[in-house]
Design an enzyme around this catalytic site. Structure first.
Site, short mmCIF file in Angstrom:
data_model
loop_
_atom_site.label_atom_id
_atom_site.label_comp_id
_atom_site.label_asym_id
_atom_site.label_seq_id
_atom_site.Cartn_x
_atom_site.Cartn_y
_atom_site.Cartn_z
N GLU A 165 67.55 -22.62 -10.68
CA GLU A 165 67.68 -23.42 -11.62
C GLU A 165 68.24 -22.65 -13.03
OE1 GLU A 165 64.02 -26.22 -13.80
OE2 GLU A 165 63.38 -24.46 -12.63
N LYS A 196 66.41 -33.40 -13.32
CA LYS A 196 65.13 -33.05 -13.01
C LYS A 196 64.27 -34.12 -13.13
CE LYS A 196 61.83 -29.32 -13.15
NZ LYS A 196 61.70 -27.77 -13.74
N CYS A 230 62.93 -27.51 -8.74
CA CYS A 230 61.47 -26.90 -8.96
C CYS A 230 60.17 -27.68 -9.15
CB CYS A 230 61.66 -26.01 -10.45
SG CYS A 230 60.36 -24.55 -10.50
#
Length: 633
Positions: A45, A114, A168
């Site tokens: 990330e 994200k 994530c």
């Protein structure tokens, strides 16, 4: 290569807030992956800036440096067909997004923001980023390219690969984006992460990735930020792993001080086959997503992956005790239920001194032990015939006496001679008739004695024999309860070894395990076995391998042969494998009629050939397509 794709998880050496230095590490890893013929490589990330750049992420200088570094990476990888997925912050409509950027051959193929932005404890991403949850059907202009942008992107190649991306915290959420991506066809999920190290977190993280790959029936590439990130308040270990359908197939060592990658070959065609068999997957919710075409990916010429030659047998020795206990408990409690339901008090079993009857007897004995029933109500019958040797007969007798069951001996030769006379068969003609008369005589004795004693005939035939049809129709093919029907030969040997923990029978079991597999239906030679099953039908370890991949994954004959060659490369050559695979196909198809009327028996593993459970097949199915496919290579 038979649906295999080589994928990689990379952890680059990070310099916080220095995208140009990070870009050099990224380029080096992409080039290394390309040399290894990797199709997809995933980075951590916020790869370009470092995850712990914190408030500097808002700074225009760092934002511009990331764009310049991205442009440099595109230039340096313009001739590389390996697809790389790297992390960067992206500005869109005066908002900042934590994104995964998919690049290939110097082009940006797509950008995925994200969805779930953590804002708890040591994570405070909402200070910097917005959620991309609502960004769909959108494009963005970046580095003079118009690029698909949003959470609704899937990436596919010319063959079988469909790639979905989450970042994530997305995986840790109640409803991960990968659920939607997989339900729309993604068979490889890529996760760019920055998960810090805490006591026990690595194990939990691994379970999370592994179980998600199982739930979604997919491959899963996970890459987390590593050493080089700030250790001001927390530390990042650079966890990298690759999972496939619940199995961890590759993992690095955390806290590596240098840039590195791990790779593994994922069997996408296997995953597709599994999905087609799973009704729960078929009924998953579908959402319209945009599908983006990838350029041709690198192709591997030889898979670099361990292929288990004994897929039915647990690979870890530490699992042996618990696995064997579970198998025996499944058998024992299945038999207990049948006996209680029918009100039958006794079990009748033919005992030969071979593997199958040994396990059936031991598991039956376990059932009586659990219920505190009298072992003498297990009636074991040894039925010597024309081919019975003293070795097998003695082992059978010793085992029964040691276990305390009732033992009877009934010589079948007089009955068989009468049968030969009745049908005018020459006793010196050792044909299939000669053998089957003996097999049916034994079954007739078992059935009739069970009626006399008020008992249940326990079948001893195993899954491998059922697959090959290696039984006499209405002979050993039939019983009142087929206790071993869910266990293949390789696993039976494994479970019997487990019983060696009982010192009273360990020596007997050793000799049973060392005895050649034989029905002992042909006359012996000076008390030596002359009829070895594996000389006739081939090695059971090969047939179990063929069965596993044919039934569980629907693998083609040529793929099964390729995998068998790799799994048994030091034991069998390709001609030997081909010979027995052709026999397996012929017998599997022609012997279905025996499976269509097989007796009840418990399913033990993931594969069963019962027509009432897992396998339904016409007894008249043509095998030509499978043999032709094998011959065409």
């Amino acid at each position: 290569m038979y649906g295999y794709y080589r994928v990689a998880s990379a952890v680059n050496k990070t310099t916080i807030a220095n995208p140009s230095k990070n870009a050099k590490e990224i380029i080096s890893l992409i080039k290394e992956a390309y040399i290894q013929k990797v199709s997809i490589i995933v980075f951590p990330e916020l790869t370009l800036s470092g995850y712990s750049a914190s408030d500097l992420l808002h700074n225009p200088t760092l934002q511009q440096a990331q764009l310049e570094a991205l442009g440099y990476i595109l230039k340096e990888t313009s001739n590389i067909s390996t697809t790389a997925i790297i992390g960067s912050s992206i500005e869109y409509k005066n908002r900042l997004y934590n994104c995964a950027i998919l690049i290939q051959k110097g082009k940006i193929v797509g950008i995925v923001p994200k969805t779930y932005i953590p804002n708890k404890k040591e994570f405070y991403e909402k200070r910097h980023f917005n959620s991309g949850e609502k960004i769909k059907d959108t494009t963005i202009s970046i580095l003079n390219q118009t690029v698909p942008f949003g959470v609704d992107l899937l990436f596919f190649d010319d063959y079988e690969l469909v790639v979905g991306i989450e970042i994530c915290e997305d995986l840790w959420a109640i409803t991960p984006p990968s659920n939607t991506l997989a339900s729309n066809g993604a068979n490889l999920i890529c996760n760019l992460s920055a998960s810090n190290e805490l006591i026990g977190k690595a194990q939990y993280r691994q379970e999370l990735v592994r179980t998600q790959s199982a739930r979604l029936i997919c491959g899963y590439i996970y890459s987390s930020a590593g050493v080089g990130e700030s250790s001001t308040d927390t530390i990042f270990g650079g966890d990298a792993m690759i999972c496939e359908y619940g199995s961890l197939v590759a993992q690095n060592s955390r806290f590596n001080q240098q840039s590195h990658l791990i790779s593994a070959d994922i069997d996408i065609s296997k995953l597709k086959a599994l999905r087609k068999m799973e009704t729960s997957y078929e009924e998953s919710l579908y959402t319209n997503l945009r599908e983006i075409k990838l350029s041709t990916l690198p192709k591997i010429e030889k898979i670099q992956r361990y292929i288990n030659p004994h897929p039915f047998v647990p690979s870890k020795y530490d699992d042996k005790k618990s696995r064997c206990e579970e198998i025996v408990n499944i058998q024992a409690h299945s038999l207990i239920k049948r006996l209680l339901h029918t009100g039958i008090k006794k079990a009748v079993i033919g005992i030969s001194g071979g593997l199958d009857s040994t396990l059936a007897l031991l598991s039956t004995h376990k059932a009586f032990e659990i219920m505190n029933w009298d072992y003498r109500d297990i009636i074991a019958i040894t039925m010597p015939g024309f081919g019975t040797t003293s070795r097998t007969k003695n082992n059978a007798t010793l085992l029964c006496e040691t276990l305390g069951v009732t033992l009877k001996e009934i010589d079948i030769t007089p009955i068989c001679r009468l049968e030969f006379d009745a049908i005018s068969h020459d006793i010196d003609e050792h044909s299939v008739t000669y053998e089957n008369v003996q097999a049916r005589a034994r079954t007739s004795i078992l059935m009739n004695l069970a009626n006399k004693e008020g008992g249940l005939v326990i079948g001893t035939g195993d899954l491998s024999e059922i697959a090959l049809g290696w039984s006499t129709y209405n002979g050993d093919h039939m019983s009142m309860y087929a206790l071993n029907s869910g266990i293949p030969k390789t696993l039976i040997r494994y479970v019997i070894e487990y019983f060696k923990s009982n010192p009273n029978i360990s020596t007997i079991i050793d000799d049973i395990l060392d005895t050649p597999i034989s029905p002992e239906l042909l006359p012996h030679d000076n008390d030596k076995i002359t009829q070895e099953t594996e000389d006739i039908v081939g090695p059971y370890e090969l047939h179990d391998f063929f069965l596993y991949h044919f039934i569980k994954y629907g693998a083609s004959p040529s793929k099964i042969r390729y995998l068998a060659k790799k799994a048994f490369e030091d034991k069998y050559d390709i001609d030997t494998i081909t010979k027995w695979l052709k026999l397996f196909i012929r017998r599997f198809f022609t012997q279905q009629f025996k499976r269509s009327c097989m007796p009840d028996g418990p399913k033990v593993g993931t594969i069963s050939l019962s027509p009432r459970a897992d396998w339904r097949m016409s007894s008249d199915s043509d095998m030509s397509l499978w043999l032709e496919e094998l011959n065409s290579i």
